[in-house]
Design a protein around this motif. Sequence first.
Motif, short mmCIF file in Angstrom:
data_model
loop_
_atom_site.label_atom_id
_atom_site.label_comp_id
_atom_site.label_asym_id
_atom_site.label_seq_id
_atom_site.Cartn_x
_atom_site.Cartn_y
_atom_site.Cartn_z
N ARG A 174 0.82 -1.20 0.00
CA ARG A 174 0.00 0.00 0.00
C ARG A 174 0.87 1.26 0.00
NH1 ARG A 174 -4.83 -1.35 4.38
NH2 ARG A 174 -5.42 -3.39 3.51
N PHE A 175 0.33 2.29 -0.63
CA PHE A 175 1.02 3.59 -0.66
C PHE A 175 0.97 4.23 0.71
CE2 PHE A 175 1.09 8.17 -0.94
CZ PHE A 175 2.06 8.44 -1.89
N THR A 176 2.11 4.71 1.18
CA THR A 176 2.19 5.57 2.37
C THR A 176 3.23 6.64 2.08
OG1 THR A 176 3.96 4.34 3.49
CG2 THR A 176 1.68 3.62 3.91
N PRO A 177 3.17 7.78 2.75
CA PRO A 177 4.20 8.81 2.54
C PRO A 177 5.62 8.28 2.79
CG PRO A 177 2.33 9.75 3.71
CD PRO A 177 2.08 8.27 3.63
N LYS A 178 5.79 7.43 3.80
CA LYS A 178 7.11 6.88 4.10
C LYS A 178 7.61 6.00 2.95
CE LYS A 178 9.67 3.98 7.36
NZ LYS A 178 9.58 3.14 8.59
N LYS A 179 6.71 5.14 2.45
CA LYS A 179 7.10 4.26 1.34
C LYS A 179 7.36 5.06 0.07
CE LYS A 179 4.55 0.31 3.20
NZ LYS A 179 3.32 -0.51 3.08
N HIS A 197 2.71 10.49 -6.94
CA HIS A 197 1.64 9.94 -6.11
C HIS A 197 1.59 8.41 -6.08
CE1 HIS A 197 0.17 14.06 -6.10
NE2 HIS A 197 0.10 14.04 -7.41
N LEU A 198 2.64 7.75 -6.54
CA LEU A 198 2.66 6.29 -6.65
C LEU A 198 4.01 5.75 -6.22
CD1 LEU A 198 1.14 6.08 -10.23
CD2 LEU A 198 -0.07 5.43 -8.15
N LEU A 199 4.04 4.46 -5.89
CA LEU A 199 5.30 3.77 -5.69
C LEU A 199 5.75 3.18 -7.02
CD1 LEU A 199 4.41 1.78 -2.42
CD2 LEU A 199 5.29 4.13 -2.64
N TYR A 200 7.05 3.02 -7.17
CA TYR A 200 7.56 2.41 -8.41
C TYR A 200 7.06 0.96 -8.48
CZ TYR A 200 10.73 1.14 -12.17
OH TYR A 200 11.25 0.72 -13.38
N PRO A 201 6.54 0.52 -9.63
CA PRO A 201 5.96 -0.83 -9.73
C PRO A 201 7.02 -1.93 -9.77
CG PRO A 201 5.96 0.19 -11.88
CD PRO A 201 6.45 1.25 -10.92
N SER A 234 -7.92 16.85 1.42
CA SER A 234 -6.71 16.02 1.52
C SER A 234 -6.72 14.92 0.46
CB SER A 234 -6.60 15.41 2.91
OG SER A 234 -6.50 16.43 3.89
N PHE A 235 -5.79 14.98 -0.48
CA PHE A 235 -5.69 14.00 -1.56
C PHE A 235 -5.04 12.71 -1.06
CE2 PHE A 235 -3.79 12.40 -5.61
CZ PHE A 235 -4.97 12.29 -6.34
N HIS A 236 -5.45 11.60 -1.67
CA HIS A 236 -4.89 10.28 -1.35
C HIS A 236 -5.22 9.83 0.08
CE1 HIS A 236 -3.05 8.01 -4.37
NE2 HIS A 236 -1.77 8.19 -4.12
N ILE A 237 -6.30 10.37 0.63
CA ILE A 237 -6.77 9.95 1.95
C ILE A 237 -8.08 9.20 1.77
CG2 ILE A 237 -7.51 10.67 4.24
CD1 ILE A 237 -4.54 11.12 3.70
N ALA A 238 -8.11 7.95 2.25
CA ALA A 238 -9.29 7.10 2.08
C ALA A 238 -9.71 6.54 3.43
CB ALA A 238 -8.95 5.96 1.12
N GLN A 283 6.22 2.78 -17.85
CA GLN A 283 5.61 3.91 -18.54
C GLN A 283 4.16 4.11 -18.13
OE1 GLN A 283 7.01 6.25 -20.21
NE2 GLN A 283 5.09 7.31 -20.67
N ARG A 284 3.44 2.99 -17.92
CA ARG A 284 2.06 3.12 -17.45
C ARG A 284 2.01 3.83 -16.10
NH1 ARG A 284 2.27 1.38 -21.66
NH2 ARG A 284 2.09 3.62 -21.97
N TRP A 285 2.96 3.52 -15.23
CA TRP A 285 2.96 4.13 -13.90
C TRP A 285 3.32 5.61 -13.97
CZ3 TRP A 285 0.87 -0.19 -12.88
CH2 TRP A 285 0.39 -0.47 -11.60
N VAL A 286 4.20 5.98 -14.88
CA VAL A 286 4.50 7.41 -15.08
C VAL A 286 3.24 8.13 -15.54
CG1 VAL A 286 5.80 9.05 -16.49
CG2 VAL A 286 6.96 7.05 -15.52
N GLU A 287 2.51 7.54 -16.48
CA GLU A 287 1.29 8.15 -16.99
C GLU A 287 0.21 8.21 -15.91
OE1 GLU A 287 0.37 5.74 -20.35
OE2 GLU A 287 2.03 6.51 -21.56
N LYS A 288 0.12 7.16 -15.09
CA LYS A 288 -0.86 7.16 -14.00
C LYS A 288 -0.57 8.31 -13.03
CE LYS A 288 -1.44 2.89 -12.19
NZ LYS A 288 -2.82 2.40 -12.41
N GLY A 289 0.71 8.49 -12.72
CA GLY A 289 1.08 9.57 -11.81
C GLY A 289 0.72 10.93 -12.35
N GLU A 290 0.93 11.12 -13.64
CA GLU A 290 0.57 12.40 -14.27
C GLU A 290 -0.94 12.59 -14.25
OE1 GLU A 290 2.34 11.86 -18.08
OE2 GLU A 290 4.35 12.46 -17.42
#
Length: 302
Positions: A174-179, A197-201, A234-238, A283-290
Amino acid sequence: MALLARILANIRGIILVTPWVLYLAVCDVLLSFLLPVKIFAPNFVYRASSRIAYSVWKWIQVIFENFNGARITFSGDRLPMKESAVVISNHVTWADFYMIQALAVRAGMLGQCRWFAKIQLRWVPFLGWGLWAMGMPMVSRNWMRDQRELQRVFGGIVGRRWPIWLISFSEATRFTPKKYEESKIWCKENDRPQPLHLLYPRTKGFITTVRQLRKAPHVKAVYDFTIAYQKKASFHIAPDMWETLKLSDLGGSQGYRFHIHARRFPLEELPHTDEELAKWLEQRWVEKGEWLDTLKTEWDKS
């Protein structure tokens, strides 16, 4: 008043979830009894387990969307009905399962969702056995060690043409600021692009899955899902797992936004070498982040 509100919310959650938990326990027992039948009637067990899975997942989806008011919005490609696919997604929280299932309902594939699960669950009585009977891949994240398990799962999909959404969270956690900070350091040290906004896949599981499921003529595509949340400003808060089950009006007074963006890529158009597939996923992850960054800007303005 705040304490009373928390107590009432917890009571509400217990009332909503208890019947589902009891039903889940019965389903786990049924799936466990189907496990030995799988030896001589694998197609029957797959169909039966898919029907059972549909009822379990649909029920929890109704709690989330209908009883608790989660308003999921959608964008991107329209997914064909009942198409088998490899599904990849970013991973933020427990609620990710609801988001993907919402799309599966609309595509007529809810009962055919199969998730990569931790191998330790195999030894949990009934629950783990039920997952195994359903054909869930039970993996350790060591792809060399998991070859036998993956061949078991891929064999049914390829040889028996089982309809499926084979779903994995390519970041493996899972994504966390620390990770996220750890991911940025790793990308800098290894000369890799860090997605916003993502971790490297992680690529090995994706490469193995695509390589194997190319052999299955009914698996037509890779679906790339991007999941986004916001709580008020707050973005990325669920919401966490229990909050998704106990809180009413999640998409209203609670201030949560839920969005999922879908992209469909024909499997035949993906590259063939391991190195090219790794670059494709990157590349998909770069596009997802954008895309997430653009959505964040839009939400900030609204």
